[in-house]
Design an enzyme around this catalytic site. Sequence first.
Site, PDB file in Angstrom:
ATOM      1  N   SER A 144       3.979   1.417   8.059  1.00 38.98           N
ATOM      2  CA  SER A 144       3.642   2.744   7.521  1.00 38.98           C
ATOM      3  C   SER A 144       2.846   3.533   8.552  1.00 38.98           C
ATOM      4  O   SER A 144       2.910   4.761   8.601  1.00 38.98           O
ATOM      5  CB  SER A 144       2.817   2.600   6.238  1.00 38.98           C
ATOM      6  OG  SER A 144       3.487   1.757   5.318  1.00 38.98           O
ATOM      7  N   HIS A 161       9.179  -3.265   3.590  1.00 35.68           N
ATOM      8  CA  HIS A 161       8.824  -3.452   2.181  1.00 35.68           C
ATOM      9  C   HIS A 161      10.082  -3.712   1.343  1.00 35.68           C
ATOM     10  O   HIS A 161      10.100  -4.583   0.469  1.00 35.68           O
ATOM     11  CB  HIS A 161       8.138  -2.196   1.634  1.00 35.68           C
ATOM     12  CG  HIS A 161       6.868  -1.807   2.318  1.00 35.68           C
ATOM     13  ND1 HIS A 161       6.768  -0.684   3.096  1.00 35.68           N
ATOM     14  CD2 HIS A 161       5.633  -2.369   2.327  1.00 35.68           C
ATOM     15  CE1 HIS A 161       5.533  -0.563   3.551  1.00 35.68           C
ATOM     16  NE2 HIS A 161       4.822  -1.582   3.113  1.00 35.68           N
ATOM     17  N   MET A 187       0.834  -1.207   0.000  1.00 35.77           N
ATOM     18  CA  MET A 187       0.000   0.000   0.000  1.00 35.77           C
ATOM     19  C   MET A 187       0.871   1.260   0.000  1.00 35.77           C
ATOM     20  O   MET A 187       0.380   2.360   0.272  1.00 35.77           O
ATOM     21  CB  MET A 187      -0.940   0.006   1.206  1.00 35.77           C
ATOM     22  CG  MET A 187      -1.911  -1.176   1.178  1.00 35.77           C
ATOM     23  SD  MET A 187      -3.438  -0.883   2.066  1.00 35.77           S
ATOM     24  CE  MET A 187      -2.834  -0.611   3.724  1.00 35.77           C
TER      25      MET A 187
HETATM   26  P1  AMP Z   1       1.405  -2.817   3.518  1.00 37.57           P
HETATM   27  O1  AMP Z   1       1.983  -1.773   2.620  1.00 37.57           O
HETATM   28  O2  AMP Z   1       1.365  -2.423   4.952  1.00 37.57           O
HETATM   29  O3  AMP Z   1       0.110  -3.394   3.002  1.00 37.57           O
HETATM   30  O4  AMP Z   1       2.443  -4.020   3.490  1.00 37.57           O
HETATM   31  C1  AMP Z   1       2.845  -4.589   2.276  1.00 37.57           C
HETATM   32  C2  AMP Z   1       3.650  -5.832   2.555  1.00 37.57           C
HETATM   33  O5  AMP Z   1       4.797  -5.487   3.338  1.00 37.57           O
HETATM   34  C3  AMP Z   1       2.862  -6.873   3.364  1.00 37.57           C
HETATM   35  O6  AMP Z   1       3.160  -8.163   2.866  1.00 37.57           O
HETATM   36  C4  AMP Z   1       3.391  -6.670   4.747  1.00 37.57           C
HETATM   37  O7  AMP Z   1       3.311  -7.816   5.559  1.00 37.57           O
HETATM   38  C5  AMP Z   1       4.842  -6.330   4.469  1.00 37.57           C
HETATM   39  N1  AMP Z   1       5.430  -5.625   5.616  1.00 37.57           N
HETATM   40  C6  AMP Z   1       4.947  -4.540   6.260  1.00 37.57           C
HETATM   41  N2  AMP Z   1       5.716  -4.215   7.318  1.00 37.57           N
HETATM   42  C7  AMP Z   1       6.721  -5.129   7.341  1.00 37.57           C
HETATM   43  C8  AMP Z   1       7.838  -5.351   8.211  1.00 37.57           C
HETATM   44  N3  AMP Z   1       8.089  -4.569   9.256  1.00 37.57           N
HETATM   45  N4  AMP Z   1       8.662  -6.392   7.940  1.00 37.57           N
HETATM   46  C9  AMP Z   1       8.408  -7.217   6.883  1.00 37.57           C
HETATM   47  N5  AMP Z   1       7.376  -7.062   6.033  1.00 37.57           N
HETATM   48  C10 AMP Z   1       6.534  -6.037   6.258  1.00 37.57           C
END
Ligand code: AMP
Length: 285
Positions: free
Chosen positions: A188, A39, A32
Site C-alpha cells: 500500500s 491482499h 490495513m
Molecule cells: P497490510 O494491509 O499492509 O497490513 O497487510 C495486510 C496483510 O497483507 C499482511 O499479512 C501482509 O503481509 C499481506 N501483504 C501485504 N503485501 C503483500 C504482498 N505483496 N504479497 C503478499 N501478501 C502481502
Amino acid sequence: MTVESTPSIARVREVTDRARAAGRRVGFVPTMGYLHEGHASLVAAARAHDDLVIVSIFVNPLQFAPDEDLDAYPRDLDHDLAVCTREGADLVFVPPVEEMYPRPPRTTVTVAGVSEPLEGRSRPTHFAGVATVVAKLFAIVGGCRAYFGEKDWQQLRVVQTMAADLSLPVEVVGCPIVREPDGLALSSRNVYLDAEERAQAPVLYRALCRGAELVAEGETDPGRVEAAMAALVAEAPLATLDYVAAVQADSLTVDGPLHGEVRLLGAVRFGRARLIDNLGVTVPD
Ligand code: AMP
C-alpha cells in the site's frame, strides 16, 4: 452485490459463531486496507480453504510511532469492498478506532525475541502494536485459519509465536509475496513513490536475489551476504539503506554460520516511502 461490511464487533462474533456452530470453517484476513493483489491473494487462499471468509480493514494506530505515517496512510474503502467482493469474501469488518479502542488499552501483548531485531530495532513500538491488535482481532473472530503475507516475514513470525504461546485457537498461515513484474513487492505504501523512486525501488529485491545466489552457492557467512546486498542497494542513488540481514528464518537471529532455512530481509527508504522485503533460501548440504 457488494459484500456485507460492518463496524461492529458483535456482528462479527454473531456471524463467525453461527458458522462454527454449523461446522463451517472460518478464514480470516487482517489488513490495513488500500487493498492490492497481495491482499487479494490472501483472500483467495482463504476462499479456497474455508467456508466463511472474513476480511478486516483497520489502520491500527497502536502500531505507528508518533513520527510515522498514520494520518497519511492511504485509504479507499469503496475500492477495498470491490476487491473483497471480487474475491468472494463473506464479511468485511471495518471498525472505527472507538470500536477497537474505546479507551487506550491497558493490556498489551509483547512477543520477546522474534520482535526485537531488524524491524524491532528500527520501529521499537511497532510489534507490540501489531501483536495487541492481532490478539484482539483473533479474540473477536474466534477459532479460524488466519492468513498473513510473507511480505512481512518478521510480523508473520511474531504472530505465529504469539498464537502458539497463548494457545489461541487460530492457525496462522503464511502466503507467498506478490510482486510487480520488475520484482517490487506490492505494498500500500508504494503510492508514496514518485516516478524516479519507483524506477529504482526494485533494487531491494535485486539485492535480496543476489544474497540468495551467494547462499545457494554455499556462502554461509552472514556478514558477507549482507555486505553484498548492501553494495547493490548503494547503486541506487535515491535509496537510503535502513538494514539488510541474513538470518535463520525461524528465529531471525544468527547462531554461527548460516544453515538450513535462511531468510534475507531488508528495509530501504525512498523519499517518504519505507519499503521492506525478504526472500527465503536454503543453505545447500
Ligand atoms: P497490510 O494491509 O499492509 O497490513 O497487510 C495486510 C496483510 O497483507 C499482511 O499479512 C501482509 O503481509 C499481506 N501483504 C501485504 N503485501 C503483500 C504482498 N505483496 N504479497 C503478499 N501478501 C502481502
